[in-house]
Write an enzyme that holds these catalytic residues in place. Structure first.
Site, PDB file in Angstrom:
ATOM      1  N   TYR A 228      -3.645  -0.487   9.994  1.00 45.16           N
ATOM      2  CA  TYR A 228      -3.387  -0.744   8.398  1.00 45.16           C
ATOM      3  C   TYR A 228      -2.145  -0.424   8.013  1.00 45.16           C
ATOM      4  O   TYR A 228      -1.360  -1.066   7.579  1.00 45.16           O
ATOM      5  CB  TYR A 228      -4.509   0.112   8.003  1.00 45.16           C
ATOM      6  CG  TYR A 228      -4.352  -0.315   6.218  1.00 45.16           C
ATOM      7  CD1 TYR A 228      -5.196  -1.210   5.502  1.00 45.16           C
ATOM      8  CD2 TYR A 228      -3.986   0.429   5.421  1.00 45.16           C
ATOM      9  CE1 TYR A 228      -5.345  -1.470   4.394  1.00 45.16           C
ATOM     10  CE2 TYR A 228      -3.885   0.287   3.894  1.00 45.16           C
ATOM     11  CZ  TYR A 228      -4.778  -0.724   3.449  1.00 45.16           C
ATOM     12  OH  TYR A 228      -4.574  -0.895   2.079  1.00 45.16           O
TER      13      TYR A 228
ATOM     14  N   SER B 126       0.886  -1.201  -0.119  1.00 45.05           N
ATOM     15  CA  SER B 126      -0.163   0.105  -0.026  1.00 45.05           C
ATOM     16  C   SER B 126       0.814   1.221   0.074  1.00 45.05           C
ATOM     17  O   SER B 126       2.097   1.093   0.332  1.00 45.05           O
ATOM     18  CB  SER B 126      -0.980  -0.047   1.398  1.00 45.05           C
ATOM     19  OG  SER B 126      -1.313   1.268   1.547  1.00 45.05           O
TER      20      SER B 126
HETATM   21  P1  NAP Z   1     -12.070  -4.689  -1.170  1.00 46.23           P
HETATM   22  O1  NAP Z   1     -12.991  -4.273  -2.325  1.00 46.23           O
HETATM   23  O2  NAP Z   1     -12.818  -4.605   0.234  1.00 46.23           O
HETATM   24  O3  NAP Z   1     -11.815  -6.171  -1.465  1.00 46.23           O
HETATM   25  C1  NAP Z   1     -11.166  -7.088  -0.245  1.00 46.23           C
HETATM   26  C2  NAP Z   1     -11.541  -8.374  -0.636  1.00 46.23           C
HETATM   27  O4  NAP Z   1     -11.106  -9.382   0.523  1.00 46.23           O
HETATM   28  C3  NAP Z   1     -12.833  -8.883  -0.908  1.00 46.23           C
HETATM   29  O5  NAP Z   1     -13.409  -9.646  -1.560  1.00 46.23           O
HETATM   30  C4  NAP Z   1     -13.209  -9.302   0.897  1.00 46.23           C
HETATM   31  O6  NAP Z   1     -14.134 -10.244   1.017  1.00 46.23           O
HETATM   32  C5  NAP Z   1     -11.902 -10.222   1.149  1.00 46.23           C
HETATM   33  N1  NAP Z   1     -11.803 -10.373   2.695  1.00 46.23           N
HETATM   34  C6  NAP Z   1     -12.008  -9.219   3.368  1.00 46.23           C
HETATM   35  N2  NAP Z   1     -11.869  -9.844   4.740  1.00 46.23           N
HETATM   36  C7  NAP Z   1     -11.684 -11.232   4.502  1.00 46.23           C
HETATM   37  C8  NAP Z   1     -12.039 -12.232   5.449  1.00 46.23           C
HETATM   38  N3  NAP Z   1     -11.689 -12.107   6.977  1.00 46.23           N
HETATM   39  N4  NAP Z   1     -11.563 -13.619   5.027  1.00 46.23           N
HETATM   40  C9  NAP Z   1     -11.532 -13.809   3.455  1.00 46.23           C
HETATM   41  N5  NAP Z   1     -11.757 -12.673   2.758  1.00 46.23           N
HETATM   42  C10 NAP Z   1     -11.766 -11.471   3.056  1.00 46.23           C
HETATM   43  O7  NAP Z   1     -10.780  -4.174  -1.164  1.00 46.23           O
HETATM   44  P2  NAP Z   1      -9.685  -3.916  -2.258  1.00 46.23           P
HETATM   45  O8  NAP Z   1      -9.446  -2.455  -2.383  1.00 46.23           O
HETATM   46  O9  NAP Z   1      -9.984  -4.724  -3.522  1.00 46.23           O
HETATM   47  O10 NAP Z   1      -8.569  -4.343  -1.527  1.00 46.23           O
HETATM   48  C11 NAP Z   1      -7.721  -5.697  -1.953  1.00 46.23           C
HETATM   49  C12 NAP Z   1      -6.313  -5.404  -1.241  1.00 46.23           C
HETATM   50  O11 NAP Z   1      -5.630  -4.205  -1.960  1.00 46.23           O
HETATM   51  C13 NAP Z   1      -6.153  -5.196   0.478  1.00 46.23           C
HETATM   52  O12 NAP Z   1      -5.080  -5.780   0.876  1.00 46.23           O
HETATM   53  C14 NAP Z   1      -6.134  -3.848   0.386  1.00 46.23           C
HETATM   54  O13 NAP Z   1      -5.548  -3.276   1.532  1.00 46.23           O
HETATM   55  C15 NAP Z   1      -5.129  -3.439  -0.602  1.00 46.23           C
HETATM   56  N6  NAP Z   1      -5.088  -1.981  -1.160  1.00 46.23           N
HETATM   57  C16 NAP Z   1      -6.127  -1.618  -1.483  1.00 46.23           C
HETATM   58  C17 NAP Z   1      -6.217  -0.040  -1.794  1.00 46.23           C
HETATM   59  C18 NAP Z   1      -7.305   0.639  -2.542  1.00 46.23           C
HETATM   60  O14 NAP Z   1      -7.092   1.843  -2.611  1.00 46.23           O
HETATM   61  N7  NAP Z   1      -8.592   0.224  -2.469  1.00 46.23           N
HETATM   62  C19 NAP Z   1      -4.965   0.515  -1.862  1.00 46.23           C
HETATM   63  C20 NAP Z   1      -3.605   0.111  -1.474  1.00 46.23           C
HETATM   64  C21 NAP Z   1      -3.820  -1.572  -1.116  1.00 46.23           C
HETATM   65  P3  NAP Z   1     -15.935  -9.539   1.524  1.00 46.23           P
HETATM   66  O15 NAP Z   1     -16.370  -8.931  -0.013  1.00 46.23           O
HETATM   67  O16 NAP Z   1     -16.464 -10.627   1.850  1.00 46.23           O
HETATM   68  O17 NAP Z   1     -15.261  -8.588   2.562  1.00 46.23           O
END
Ligand code: NAP
Length: 254
Positions: free
Chosen positions: A159, A146
């Site tokens: 985080y 991140s």
């Molecule tokens: P997201 O849309 O919230 O997706 C996260 C995924 O992880 C969802 O499918 C979620 O399932 C799953 N998940 C969450 N908790 C879980 C658990 N306890 N067991 C199994 N699966 C679980 O977020 P995203 O933005 O795509 O994030 C993906 C990764 O990128 C994360 O590591 C996040 O920290 C990182 N990231 C994101 C950003 C950003 O700007 N979006 C920036 C930097 C890094 P549910 O739908 O069931 O909750």
């Protein structure tokens, strides 16, 4: 042909958080490049499954709440993937959560949830995957870091701790496992339009100040990670070890 080195035909990738957002986008990119997918999420990843199968690839669903998963459970998930799919070549440690509260009010429950899913699982799932990749002499482990692997962030202390830790273990594991034929690297997404950042985009003040700092002048999308994840999963990146690659529209250069 250089483009052949990006192909993933016959490879098997385990992707956590494959149901939506960045994980779904990257799972589809790996499938398009030729890989079969083991998709892990808290719930069935119906949409991801259908899209992967429509490309003619295999899809195995693993329903698991990673908050409840200890090292033994993660070993079982890897063993099940190998039994059902034949082998495991790529691990994409994508699932992650975020909890927002000022440090003075931050609760132990939120700290433990975030550190468990975003760091503990990342380490022990990497350990489990390496357990099968080291004997086969190759494997690609891709962590999702991140901007908060580099910066402090605002009201997300757990985080930031976890994602800074992800950067650290990416380097630590690369040092240990590169001599054994494994590549461990990380992608550091910038500000991407997913559920993770929905509260930021809904806050007019934060949204304007974030956009104003992104040289590319837009939020990222899951598609923006598709090229880099295929690169890191493929033999095109065989001499890349311990890198943390920002895909951030220039956020860090500001
Ligand atoms: P997201 O849309 O919230 O997706 C996260 C995924 O992880 C969802 O499918 C979620 O399932 C799953 N998940 C969450 N908790 C879980 C658990 N306890 N067991 C199994 N699966 C679980 O977020 P995203 O933005 O795509 O994030 C993906 C990764 O990128 C994360 O590591 C996040 O920290 C990182 N990231 C994101 C950003 C950003 O700007 N979006 C920036 C930097 C890094 P549910 O739908 O069931 O909750």
């Amino acid at each position: 042909m250089i483009l052949d080195s990006f192909k993933l035909d016959g490879k098997v990738a385990l992707v956590t958080g494959a149901g939506q957002g960045l994980g779904q986008g990257m799972a589809l990119a790996l499938a398009e490049a030729g890989a079969d997918i083991v998709g892990l999420d808290r719930r069935e990843c119906g949409e991801t499954c259908a899209a992967v199968k429509a490309m003619g690839r295999r899809f195995k669903q693993v329903v698991c709440d990673l908050r409840q998963a200890d090292a033994a459970a993660l070993q079982e998930i890897v063993a099940g993937a190998v039994t059902d799919m034949g082998h495991l070549d790529i691990l994409l440690n994508n699932a992650g959560i975020i909890r927002r509260a000022p440090a003075l009010q931050f609760t132990e429950a939120d700290w433990d949830d975030v550190l468990h899913i975003n760091l503990r699982v990342v380490f022990f799932l990497s350990q489990a995957a390496a357990g099968v990749m080291v004997p086969q002499g190759h494997g690609k482990i891709i962590q999702i870091a991140s901007m908060l692997s580099f910066q402090g962030g605002v009201i997300v202390p757990a985080y930031t701790a976890a994602k800074s830790g992800v950067a650290g273990i990416t380097r630590a594991l690369a040092n240990e496992w590169a001599p054994l034929g494994l590549n461990v690297n990380a992608i550091a997404p910038g500000y991407m339009a997913t559920d993770n950042t929905a509260p930021l985009r809904a806050d007019a003040g934060r949204s304007t100040s974030i956009l104003g700092r992104i040289p590319a002048n837009r939020w990222g999308t899951p598609n923006d990670l598709q090229g880099v994840v295929v690169f890191l999963a493929s033999s095109a990146s065989d001499y890349l070890n311990g890198a943390i690659i920002p895909v951030d529209g220039g956020w860090l250069t500001r």
